[in-house]
Design an enzyme around this catalytic site. Structure first.
Site, mmCIF file in Angstrom:
data_model
loop_
_atom_site.group_PDB
_atom_site.id
_atom_site.type_symbol
_atom_site.label_atom_id
_atom_site.label_comp_id
_atom_site.label_asym_id
_atom_site.label_seq_id
_atom_site.Cartn_x
_atom_site.Cartn_y
_atom_site.Cartn_z
ATOM 1 N N HIS A 297 26.991 -10.411 17.834
ATOM 2 C CA HIS A 297 27.613 -10.931 16.612
ATOM 3 C C HIS A 297 29.108 -10.677 16.697
ATOM 4 O O HIS A 297 29.551 -9.537 16.824
ATOM 5 C CB HIS A 297 27.034 -10.261 15.361
ATOM 6 C CG HIS A 297 27.582 -10.845 14.084
ATOM 7 N ND1 HIS A 297 26.915 -11.832 13.393
ATOM 8 C CD2 HIS A 297 28.726 -10.596 13.395
ATOM 9 C CE1 HIS A 297 27.625 -12.165 12.329
ATOM 10 N NE2 HIS A 297 28.725 -11.423 12.307
ATOM 11 N N CYS A 298 29.886 -11.739 16.626
ATOM 12 C CA CYS A 298 31.340 -11.626 16.756
ATOM 13 C C CYS A 298 31.994 -11.814 15.389
ATOM 14 O O CYS A 298 31.901 -12.898 14.803
ATOM 15 C CB CYS A 298 31.861 -12.671 17.740
ATOM 16 S SG CYS A 298 33.660 -12.617 17.964
#
EC number: 2.3.1.225
Length: 333
Positions: A184-185
């Site tokens: 998850h960025c």
């Protein structure tokens, strides 16, 4: 070896949703057309702030390059060529950022027609939805519709109560199980998964290229200003010009280092057909790994071509519903 009944109890030790729980089971049978019309956006405060900061930093770099370095330059073609290159890279980077942020990374869901992996067997039941999985599709009614045979094992996520396919991991921020979740960025406010990994790779590549271009222009601008003793090298005063250039250099160095590392990591993961989560957890592959070029073609779509570099490929405008005119066959009171 454990008996099949015991194996089922081990997997289903988290209770299924009851029929009167707050979940609409009809949402799990939504069509692909309905999914395509949905707008995917994660409402995470930190992620939204990081996404806005990304756009502001790119806008700042574009301002310094255009108004501090290129427009005051006496060389017309130098300004035009570098301005076109930098702005094209910035547009491609921001377009890739938007596609990464607003594309469903493929949540683990189900629609009719394909295969569902059930432990060491494969049941011809339902395929993985190319859209947001409805939370809690592991209802008793839905489980009975799968018509599983004794010994067939399915995995259910205890956090979002959805049927969990192979290579799926739960994201605590998206609150979904994402198939082939890499990470998850927060900078794109989304998970990097099966359907938006291509756009994330393009985003990191274009940011890295624009950062290198900006650093080269900064170096040439410093040389020009020093030779001209800071006279007529910019429309701003020398102190302000120095501050703006220094901040742009720092931004370019940080962005280039971060995006270059991420770009290399993503290409390595694609070639090895292994996500970052699977690598960190040292998960033994239960799937047949693709060859390097097969993995690249799977992510970027089709054989190698310039279309791999185009973040607009596959983009479709959403058709807004129109109200029928009076007198038309569709109009009714």
């Amino acid at each position: 070896m454990q008996p099949s009944g015991h194996r089922l109890r081990d997997v289903e030790h988290h209770p299924l949703l009851a029929e009167n729980d707050n979940y609409d089971s009809s949402s799990s049978s939504s069509s692909e057309a309905d999914v395509a019309d949905r707008v995917w956006f994660i409402r995470d405060g930190c992620g939204m702030i990081c996404a806005v900061m990304t756009w502001l930093l790119v806008a700042y770099a574009d301002f310094v390059v255009t108004f501090v370095m290129l427009l005051p330059s006496k060389d017309f073609w130098y300004s035009v060529v570098n301005g076109v290159i930098f702005n094209c890279l910035a547009v491609l980077a921001l377009s890739s950022h938007l596609r990464t942020m607003l594309t469903d990374p493929v949540s683990a869901g189900c629609v009719t027609g394909d295969l569902l992996v059930c432990g060491d067997r494969t049941a011809s039941v339902q395929s993985f939805l190319l859209g947001a999985v409805p939370k809690g599709n592991a209802t008793k009614e839905y489980m009975e519709s799968l018509q599983l045979k004794p010994g067939e094992v399915i995995y259910k996520c205890p956090k979002c109560c959805c049927i969990k396919p192979e290579r799926a991991h739960h994201c605590s921020i998206c609150k979904r199980c994402i198939r082939k979740m890499d990470h998850h960025c927060p900078w794109v406010n989304n998970c990097v998964g099966e359907k938006n990994q291509r756009f994330f790779v393009l985003f990191t590549m274009y940011i890295a290229l624009s950062s290198v271009h900006a650093l080269i222009l900064c170096g040439l601008q410093f040389i020009s200003c020093v030779r001209g003793q800071w006279t007529e090298c910019s429309d701003f005063s020398p102190p302000i010009t120095v501050i703006l250039l220094i901040f742009l250099c720092l931004e370019g160095l940080l962005f280039f280092t971060f995006t270059a590392v991420m770009f290399g990591t993503q290409i390595h993961s694609i070639c090895n057909d292994e996500t970052e989560i699977e690598r960190l957890k040292s998960e033994k592959p239960t799937w047949e790994r693709r060859l390097r070029w097969e993995g690249m073609k799977s992510v970027f779509g089709g054989p190698p071509s310039l279309l791999w570099m185009n973040p607009f490929v596959g983009f479709r405008f959403r058709r807004l519903p129109t109200r029928p005119r009076k007198g038309s066959p569709e109009f009714s009171v």
